[in-house]
Structure formats: structure tokens, C-alpha cells
Enzyme design. Structure first.
Site, short mmCIF file in Angstrom:
data_model
loop_
_atom_site.label_atom_id
_atom_site.label_comp_id
_atom_site.label_asym_id
_atom_site.label_seq_id
_atom_site.Cartn_x
_atom_site.Cartn_y
_atom_site.Cartn_z
N GLU A 1 10.32 16.80 14.28
CA GLU A 1 10.86 16.62 12.93
C GLU A 1 10.36 17.76 12.05
O GLU A 1 9.16 17.98 11.96
CB GLU A 1 10.32 15.28 12.42
N LYS B 1 0.89 -1.17 0.00
CA LYS B 1 0.00 0.00 0.00
C LYS B 1 0.92 1.22 0.00
O LYS B 1 1.43 1.64 1.03
CB LYS B 1 -0.88 -0.04 1.26
N CYS C 1 13.71 10.84 7.04
CA CYS C 1 13.66 10.59 8.48
C CYS C 1 15.06 10.58 9.10
O CYS C 1 15.19 10.65 10.30
CB CYS C 1 12.92 9.30 8.77
N GLU D 1 9.54 1.70 10.86
CA GLU D 1 10.62 2.66 10.66
C GLU D 1 9.95 4.02 10.70
O GLU D 1 9.28 4.41 9.75
CB GLU D 1 11.31 2.36 9.32
N LEU D 2 10.09 4.72 11.83
CA LEU D 2 9.25 5.88 12.10
C LEU D 2 10.06 7.18 12.06
O LEU D 2 11.10 7.23 11.45
CB LEU D 2 8.55 5.67 13.45
#
Ligand code: ADP
Length: 484
Positions: free
Chosen positions: A384, A175, A285, A251-252
Site C-alpha cells: 500500500e 480510541k 485503504c 478493516e485493514l
């Protein structure tokens, strides 16, 4: 421009959405609609999972050599089509075409690496404590998997998951981000041409990410989900995974500190800082988000970095030579603006404020900016930013800067520049991050383990570690051996 029509790739077929709905894909540099894509819903994703579940036992039984051959062909095809793929990637994501070419090569490198790694899924024979027994350990594919991927690396974030999944013998439903579905569908086309059995890969973009995500998470047949994206959604997926006990790789977000000591090679630090900060317009990131520079060299570092970043031309990433493209959308620009305004209100000073591109005012551009005199009270030092803003604070003591660097719930990447070997090892020990670049602003590569600690996620992608995420360890205890 004539918009192109795409199709979903489900079970080896190119399909429209069952609902008949479509959505637009927009070029962030021009705000033009470049393509229309079927808007997949829950029924479409279920169909993809049905197909994956049907083919999964067959795919799991193929030889490692057969899977390796398909991955190897796909990697080569990706490189052959690098130019076309890079153009599509830049059109939908905005990054400069040179960077898009780099991303396609990087994406292909995961397929190539896992084409090799597929052959090295070894087991063990462990000495037993009884003469009539043997202890056999094998690794088996976890089953059907799903990937939910972001827009900032439309190709690489897919292949980094798909490579190890296919190598391990898992089918995968992808997705992709609704902002960048085209590159994802082009990757599906490549695998279709490489004779990947139908259903092993489906690519199912849609606007209602929450509903699609929920359908994936609720389905017991999906045994593992790999996600790259925000910490907010990662936490939601972790909660949703508990009902079916799915394995997860997350994986943030990150909030990378970039520390420059007085003994650093200054030219190297400036060059790596520019690369680390400006790659993908700062929308990665692992982008440096907080610079801590030793007080003795701060002025000269800021001056050199401002000159370096100020020399980078901003514009439509499709134009050769442009080094700074647009951000992904209007919300992204608003967030960066909010961070800069907040910092200025709280006393930050401007060292570089680039010009907006002269054009017609179209496109989601934010000019490269360098701020000094920042401190921990500012949003930019807490969240971030995901944009081309360099925020520089100063420090004097090593222990002080390590404490500041660790003072965050995030723990993905950290960078430090020093020539002192003993300090290097202290930093490697004490920085609470999954990835540490020492005198290196761009550490990501296919053979190394990529991933974070704390709220930056769980699991590792890349290298020999990445394939473990798609394998279950199965222990077979064999008795009656002495009698044979
Ligand atoms: P970003 O802020 O970088 O866009 P997101 O976490 O919002 O990160 O998006 C990453 C991926 O997660 C995208 O494919 C997006 O469509 C998907 N996503 C967004 N919300 C959800 C959700 N509630 N459940 C599952 N997936 C989601």
C-alpha cells in the site's frame, strides 16, 4: 496560532489525563501545533470501560425508538455544524476543505442510517418439532464495545462503528488516532448535547496506542472491538482478542487494482481513476494502488489521466479550491518517496511529476505523480503506497489481469472498467475482493457492506450487515406451551 486545549470525554465528563500529561496535535500543512490534548493512559481507558460497563445494562434496555431518536439528533447536529467540523478536520488531517465537508456529510449518513436500522433489529419464531415447544430467536447487544480508529477519515471511521453500536444497544469506548483526536472529541461533544446517557460513549485519545490497545483487549468486559487501520496492528489485535474471546471487526490495509479494458468508456474511466486515486491524497485503504490498463488504450489513458491529475492544485487544504493537500506526516512522505525511487530504479518512467508547493518548504507535501512501465517487482505494486502516486502497468488478456489483480494477500477493493456485461459478471465472480467497483471509482456509502477478504480483514461495516456485528443471536426454547 493559539493552540486550543481539549479534554478527554469519559463517562459524560470532560477530564484531563490522570497522569497530567498532554500531547500536541499538528497541522500537516504548516507543521504548527494547533491544539493540545490530554494524553490518556491505561488508567483513563479503564475508567472509560468502568463507566461503559456500569451503563451497559441500562442502555441495552432502552427502546429502539429512544436510541434512534438520539442518533437522529446527532446526525442532524453534525450536518448543522458541518462547516466548523470540516475546518477542524482539515486542520488536523490535511485533506482539502471540500473533501472534509464531504466526509462530515458521509459521517453523518452513518448516524442517520443506523437511527433507522435501530428499529429493525428483528427476531424469529421458528416452527418447533414438538407441539409443546416454541423456538424463539432474539438479537441482543453484545455488550460493551470499543473502537480503535485511524487518522485518514477522522469522522467517518468513528460514526461507521458508533452508529451501529449505539443502534444495537452497545456502549462504546473510542480510541481515536493520536494524529486526529480533535474531530473525535467534537463528535463526543455532539453526543453529549444529544443527551446520550453518560458513559455510553467515551472518547479517549492517547499517545501510547499499544498500551491503550492492550488494556482494551485484556479487559473481559469489552465484548467486541472494531478496528480500522494497518494489517500489522489488526493481526496483533486478533491475537490479543483470543484470551477473552472478543468479537472483532477488522478493516485493514488494501492494495486495490484498477483495471481498464479496451472496451471501457475512457472518459469515465479517467475521471473515476482521478477521484479514486486522489481522494484524501491517496491515503485511503480503498485508493487505487495498481493500475492495469489494456495495451491498446494505455497511452491515451495515461495522457488523459496525467492531464487530469496535473490540473489539480496542491496546497494547504484549508484554502478553498485546493484539491491536493499534504500527507499526514513526515513518515508518510518518506514511504511514498521510497516507493517512487524504487520504481524508478527498476525501470519505471515518469509521466507526471508535479511541483512541490512554492511556499516556505513547510508541510508534508508530495506532488501528484504518474508512473508507467511498472511491474510486479516494484514495491509500489506490492505494498500500500498511501500517497498521490499513480502506477500504470499494461495487460492484454482478461485472464492474465485477473490473476495479477488477485496476486496479493490483500482483498479490500478492486475496480474495473468495461462495457461488456458478460465480462462484468466474470470479474465480479473472480476478483477476490470484498468491494468491487464496476465503472465506479467511489463505491463507499452508508447502506452498503464495506469490508475485505484475505488479509484485508474480517467483518462488514455499513447497511444491514454492519449492525449484525454488534448483536448476539440468542435462542430461547420455550417448553410446556401445549399445556397452557
Ligand atoms: P496507520 O498506519 O494507518 O496509522 P495504525 O494501524 O498504525 O494505522 O493505526 C490505526 C489505529 O491503531 C490508530 O488509532 C493507532 O493509534 C492504533 N494503534 C497503533 N498501534 C496499536 C497497537 N499496538 N495496539 C492497538 N492500537 C494501535
Amino acid at each position: 496560532m493559539n493552540e486550543r486545549l481539549y479534554r478527554l470525554y469519559i463517562g459524560g465528563q470532560w477530564l484531563e489525563a490522570k497522569s497530567g500529561r498532554w500531547f500536541d496535535v499538528v497541522n500537516p500543512a504548516t507543521e504548527e501545533v494547533i491544539a493540545r490534548v490530554p494524553d490518556a493512559g491505561v488508567a483513563d481507558i479503564r475508567l472509560a470501560i468502568d463507566d461503559a460497563a456500569r451503563i451497559q445494562p441500562v442502555w441495552a434496555q432502552t427502546t429502539a425508538g429512544a436510541r434512534s431518536a438520539i442518533l437522529g439528533r446527532a446526525a442532524r447536529l453534525m450536518i448543522e455544524r458541518k462547516e466548523d467540523l470540516a475546518r477542524i478536520l482539515t486542520l488536523e488531517e490535511g485533506k482539502p476543505i471540500a473533501e472534509a465537508r464531504g466526509e462530515i456529510a458521509y459521517a453523518a449518513s452513518f448516524l442517520e442510517w443506523y437511527a433507522e436500522e435501530a428499529k429493525r433489529v428483528y427476531g424469529d419464531l421458528i416452527p418447533a418439532s414438538h407441539p409443546g415447544k416454541r423456538i424463539m430467536v432474539v438479537r441482543r447487544p453484545v455488550g460493551v464495545t470499543a473502537a480503535i480508529t485511524p487518522w485518514n477519515f477522522p469522522a467517518a471511521m468513528i460514526t461507521r462503528k458508533l452508529g451501529p453500536a449505539l443502534a444495537a444497544g452497545c456502549a462504546m469506548v473510542v480510541k481515536p488516532s493520536e494524529l486526529t483526536p480533535l474531530t473525535a472529541l467534537e463528535i463526543a461533544r455532539i453526543f453529549a448535547e444529544c443527551e446520550l446517557p453518560e458513559g455510553v460513549l467515551s472518547v479517549v485519545p492517547g499517545m501510547d496506542a499499544a498500551a491503550l490497545g492492550k488494556a482494551i483487549m485484556e479487559d473481559f468486559r469489552v465484548r467486541k472491538v472494531s478496528f480500522t487501520g494497518s494489517t500489522r496492528v489488526g493481526k496483533l489485535l486478533m491475537r490479543q482478542a483470543s484470551d477473552t474471546m472478543k468479537r472483532l471487526s477488522l478493516e485493514l490495509g488494501g492494495h486495490a487494482p484498477f483495471i481498464v479494458f479496451a472496451d471501457a468508456d475512457l472518459e469515465l474511466a479517467v475521471e473515476q481513476a482521478a477521484l479514486c486515486k486522489m481522494r484524501g491524497m491517496g491515503e485511503t485503504c480503498v485508493s487505487a494502488n495498481r493500475f492495469y490498463v489494456h495495451r491498446d488504450i494505455a497511452d491515451v489513458f495515461v495522457q488523459k489521466l496525467s492531464e487530469r491529475i496535473g490540473s489539480m492544485g496542491m496546497g494547504d487544504g484549508a484554502s478553498e479550491g485546493v484539491q491536493v493537500g499534504p500527507l499526514i506526516n513526515r513518515d508518510a512522505v518518506a514511504k511514498v518517496k521510497r516507493h517512487v525511487e524504487d520504481a524508478l530504479e527498476k525501470g519505471a518512467r515518469v509521466s507526471l511529476a508535479g511541483d512541490a508547493p512554492a511556499a516556505d518548504g513547510k508541510g508534508y507535501f508530495y506532488p501528484p505523480t504518474v508512473l508507467t512501465n511498472v511491474d510486479a517487482s516494484m514495491l509500489i505494486m506490492q505494498e500500500e503506497t498511501f500517497g498521490p502516486v499513480t502506477a500504470v502497468a499494461t495487460f492484454t488478456e482478461e485472464s492474465e489481469v485477473i490473476a495479477m489483480a488477485n496476486e496479493t494477500p490483500y482483498g479490500l477493493a478492486a475496480y474495473c472498467f468495461t462495457r461488456d456485461m458478460a465480462r462484468l459478471f466474470r470479474l465480479a465472480d473472480q476478483l477476490e475482493y470484498g468491494i468491487i467497483g464496476v465503472n465506479d471509482g467511489v463505491p463507499s456509502t452508508a447502506q452498503a457492506p464495506f469490508g475485505g477478504v484475505k488479509e484485508s480483514g474480517v467483518g462488514r461495516e455499513g447497511g444491514k450487515y454492519g449492525i449484525e456485528e454488534y448483536l448476539d443471536v440468542k435462542y430461547v426454547s420455550v417448553g410446556g406451551v401445549a399445556n397452557v
